[in-house]
Write an enzyme that holds these catalytic residues in place. Structure first.
Site, PDB file in Angstrom:
ATOM      1  N   GLY A 263       1.247  -0.755   0.098  1.00 25.20           N
ATOM      2  CA  GLY A 263      -0.187   0.103   0.244  1.00 25.20           C
ATOM      3  C   GLY A 263       0.571   1.003   0.484  1.00 25.20           C
ATOM      4  O   GLY A 263       0.793   2.167  -0.563  1.00 25.20           O
ATOM      5  N   ASP A 282       9.404  -7.546   3.202  1.00 28.36           N
ATOM      6  CA  ASP A 282       8.454  -7.924   4.708  1.00 28.36           C
ATOM      7  C   ASP A 282       8.823  -9.288   4.924  1.00 28.36           C
ATOM      8  O   ASP A 282       9.674 -10.125   3.984  1.00 28.36           O
ATOM      9  CB  ASP A 282       7.370  -8.257   4.068  1.00 28.36           C
ATOM     10  N   ASP A 329       6.711   0.864   8.996  1.00 24.51           N
ATOM     11  CA  ASP A 329       5.174   0.846   8.791  1.00 24.51           C
ATOM     12  C   ASP A 329       4.436  -0.673   9.760  1.00 24.51           C
ATOM     13  O   ASP A 329       4.248  -1.649   8.838  1.00 24.51           O
ATOM     14  CB  ASP A 329       4.854   0.808   7.609  1.00 24.51           C
ATOM     15  N   CYS A 382      -0.914   1.927  12.507  1.00 27.06           N
ATOM     16  CA  CYS A 382      -2.703   2.218  12.545  1.00 27.06           C
ATOM     17  C   CYS A 382      -3.240   2.269  13.551  1.00 27.06           C
ATOM     18  O   CYS A 382      -4.017   2.053  13.775  1.00 27.06           O
ATOM     19  CB  CYS A 382      -2.615   1.617  11.782  1.00 27.06           C
TER      20      CYS A 382
HETATM   21  C1  LIG Z   1       1.413  -2.962   8.408  1.00 21.88           C
HETATM   22  S1  LIG Z   1       1.720  -3.973   8.023  1.00 21.88           S
HETATM   23  C2  LIG Z   1       1.857  -2.958   6.590  1.00 21.88           C
HETATM   24  C3  LIG Z   1       1.215  -2.386   5.380  1.00 21.88           C
HETATM   25  C4  LIG Z   1       1.878  -1.646   4.335  1.00 21.88           C
HETATM   26  N1  LIG Z   1       2.588  -1.391   4.872  1.00 21.88           N
HETATM   27  C5  LIG Z   1       0.889  -1.167   3.655  1.00 21.88           C
HETATM   28  O1  LIG Z   1       0.920   0.300   3.597  1.00 21.88           O
HETATM   29  O2  LIG Z   1       0.049  -2.340   2.667  1.00 21.88           O
HETATM   30  C6  LIG Z   1       3.064  -4.283   9.140  1.00 21.88           C
HETATM   31  C7  LIG Z   1       3.509  -5.170   7.912  1.00 21.88           C
HETATM   32  O3  LIG Z   1       5.202  -6.090   8.683  1.00 21.88           O
HETATM   33  C8  LIG Z   1       5.354  -7.204   8.484  1.00 21.88           C
HETATM   34  N2  LIG Z   1       6.488  -7.657   9.228  1.00 21.88           N
HETATM   35  C9  LIG Z   1       6.153  -7.678  10.898  1.00 21.88           C
HETATM   36  N3  LIG Z   1       7.764  -8.419  11.038  1.00 21.88           N
HETATM   37  C10 LIG Z   1       8.296  -7.877  10.426  1.00 21.88           C
HETATM   38  C11 LIG Z   1       9.687  -8.040  10.406  1.00 21.88           C
HETATM   39  N4  LIG Z   1      10.744  -8.373  11.227  1.00 21.88           N
HETATM   40  N5  LIG Z   1      10.346  -7.053   9.348  1.00 21.88           N
HETATM   41  C12 LIG Z   1       9.634  -6.919   8.107  1.00 21.88           C
HETATM   42  N6  LIG Z   1       8.241  -6.727   8.549  1.00 21.88           N
HETATM   43  C13 LIG Z   1       7.879  -7.022   8.652  1.00 21.88           C
HETATM   44  C14 LIG Z   1       4.301  -8.062   8.756  1.00 21.88           C
HETATM   45  O4  LIG Z   1       4.599  -9.110   7.909  1.00 21.88           O
HETATM   46  C15 LIG Z   1       3.368  -6.575   7.359  1.00 21.88           C
HETATM   47  O5  LIG Z   1       2.987  -7.343   6.699  1.00 21.88           O
END
Ligand SMILES: C[S@@+](CC[C@H](N)C(=O)[O-])C[C@H]1O[C@@H](n2cnc3c(N)ncnc32)[C@H](O)[C@@H]1O
Length: 450
Positions: A263, A282, A329, A382
């Site tokens: 996103g 990710d 994020d 969020c």
């Molecule tokens: C809030 S969501 C991201 C939404 C995205 N940025 C958007 O705007 O659509 C958080 C993301 O962090 C990822 N995540 C969790 N632990 C992580 C890590 N250690 N390193 C990188 N990403 C990670 C999750 O898989 C998830 O997709």
């Protein structure tokens, strides 16, 4: 469907949502898709009733317990555990939300084919007792009135102070549909607004986000030509603002470390005019995979996507100090999106919140070395809970004193321009203040090498 058949569907759905522990919108979508006899008006009417009951769940439960002769304390306990059951909940909603008279409720529940079964004596007593009562009552404890779990009230008091009731009321309203105009395909917001109007969608510019438009009413945007052609993406204005505050520009090196399905990556690619180095990371390969078709549709061809094995992935060391901007994020409780998922508020646990904050610390530590001296780390969630927001930034700064928060109004002036809806070291967006989802953003500059 007859009105009574719709009510029967609402009762069935509320039971499924409670039992399945899955997001309400997914349960409703699957339910309606499996019943081809439901027309669009039936779907809309059933969905509206389900969501109205979910938004009033604590108050309805409190009233059901009170009408059953329970003490104030017992009613309070019941309000949280949803002990009422879907049928009682719907009967209470018909009286307290729709203002129906007991005779009319009994008329709907007549036991006819596809209709709810006839009222039992205790159910008739319930609707009689609730007739004429207000949904929100002065004797309800605060957490029941504002429809949040009691254990979260101190956190909300910390962030909202005297505005708590107003803020939480706004967080319990239906959210509009916001779109982000994609400058890689069509730079003119006006041209896209006109294209949307041709497809029967009225849209107006969002108050803050420079590429945002807000639809009047709810429409199936993803079936429309402007969406299929990549001119627009569905994205709440708060997310658009968070991405804009990164200040990504052509020829910068930018890392979106929690890119998910892309996103914000899409918005960053737009700000960079698809030039420079933009890396989407990710740990979830499936989610990052979903970013692929979206990036292609949006004309963002230069984005590198990389799945991280874990927080010690060697790619991180190899790219130390390589980025002008790093966006975190972070995964979070999603409290800021409760307008869209009213059922989620009752599923959040203290343990889940503690897991989120641990992970947020870990990801911030993983992100910090990627920022070059003079570059910026942007932390966004969020969530509206201070435990996931300011507390995380404060703890991060103790571990990484070389990172200094920039006044958000300066960052805003530099990136978005115009009046910033906040000032100081971070920005909290809320449905009541900015008409957006709840969002938290802090921009930290790296002053020195680690
Ligand atoms: C809030 S969501 C991201 C939404 C995205 N940025 C958007 O705007 O659509 C958080 C993301 O962090 C990822 N995540 C969790 N632990 C992580 C890590 N250690 N390193 C990188 N990403 C990670 C999750 O898989 C998830 O997709």
């Amino acid at each position: 469907m007859t009105p009574a058949a719709r009510i029967a569907a609402v009762i069935e759905l509320l039971g499924q949502i409670e039992a399945l522990q899955r997001p309400a919108d997914t349960v409703v979508q699957e339910y309606t898709r499996a019943r081809r006899f439901m027309g669009s008006k039936d779907r809309r009417a059933v969905m509206d009733r389900v969501f109205a009951a979910l938004r009033a769940r604590a108050r309805l439960n409190w009233w059901v317990a009170r009408a059953g002769g329970e003490s104030r304390d017992e009613a309070e306990r019941r309000a949280e555990t949803a002990a009422a059951g879907p049928r009682h909940l719907v009967l209470a909603a018909l009286v307290l939300i729709d203002g129906m008279a007991p005779e009319d409720v009994a008329g709907l529940c007549d036991g006819g084919q596809y209709h709810p079964g006839s009222l039992e004596p205790d159910e008739r007593a319930l609707v009689d007792a609730l007739a004429g009562q207000p949904l929100t009552h002065a004797e309800q404890p605060l957490w029941v009135r504002v429809e949040v779990p009691a254990w979260l009230i101190p956190s909300f008091e910390r962030v909202f102070g005297d505005h708590l009731e107003r803020e939480l009321a706004a967080l319990n309203q239906e959210a509009p549909v916001d779109l982000r105009v994609n400058p890689l395909i069509e730079p003119s917001r006006e041209a896209v607004t006109a294209a949307l109007a041709e497809h029967g969608m009225d849209a107006a510019p969002t108050p803050y986000a420079p590429n945002g438009v807000r639809l009047a009413g709810r429409r199936a945007v993803t079936n429309s030509a402007p969406f299929r052609d990549g001119q627009v993406e569905v994205q709440d204005e708060a997310s658009q603002i968070a991405a804009a505050l990164v200040g990504a520009a052509p020829d910068m090196a930018v890392c979106d470390i929690c890119a998910g399905a892309g996103g914000k990556t899409l918005a960053l690619a737009g700000d960079m005019d698809d030039r420079g180095r933009l890396v989407a990371l990710d740990i979830d390969a499936e989610r990052l995979g979903r970013a692929g078709p979206r990036l292609a549709r949006a004309g963002a061809h230069t984005v590198e996507r990389r799945v991280l094995a874990d927080e010690r992935d060697p790619w991180l060391d190899a790219n130390a100090e390589a980025f002008d901007r790093v966006l975190v994020d972070a995964p979070c409780s999603g409290v800021g999106a409760w307008r869209r998922q009213p059922d989620a508020r009752w599923k959040l646990t203290q343990k889940a919140l503690a897991n989120h904050t641990d992970l947020q610390d870990l990801i911030l530590d993983q992100a910090a070395p990627l920022v070059r001296p003079g570059g910026r780390l942007v932390y966004a969630t969020c969530s509206l809970l201070p435990e996931e927001n300011g507390d995380r930034v404060a703890a991060f700064r103790e571990r990484h004193p070389g990172f200094v928060p920039l006044p958000v109004e300066h960052v805003w002036a530099e990136t978005i321009g115009g009046a910033c809806p906040g000032s100081g070291p971070d920005l909290t967006l809320t449905p009541a203040r900015t008409g957006t989802d709840g969002f938290y953003i802090a921009v930290l500059e790296r002053r020195e090498a680690a």
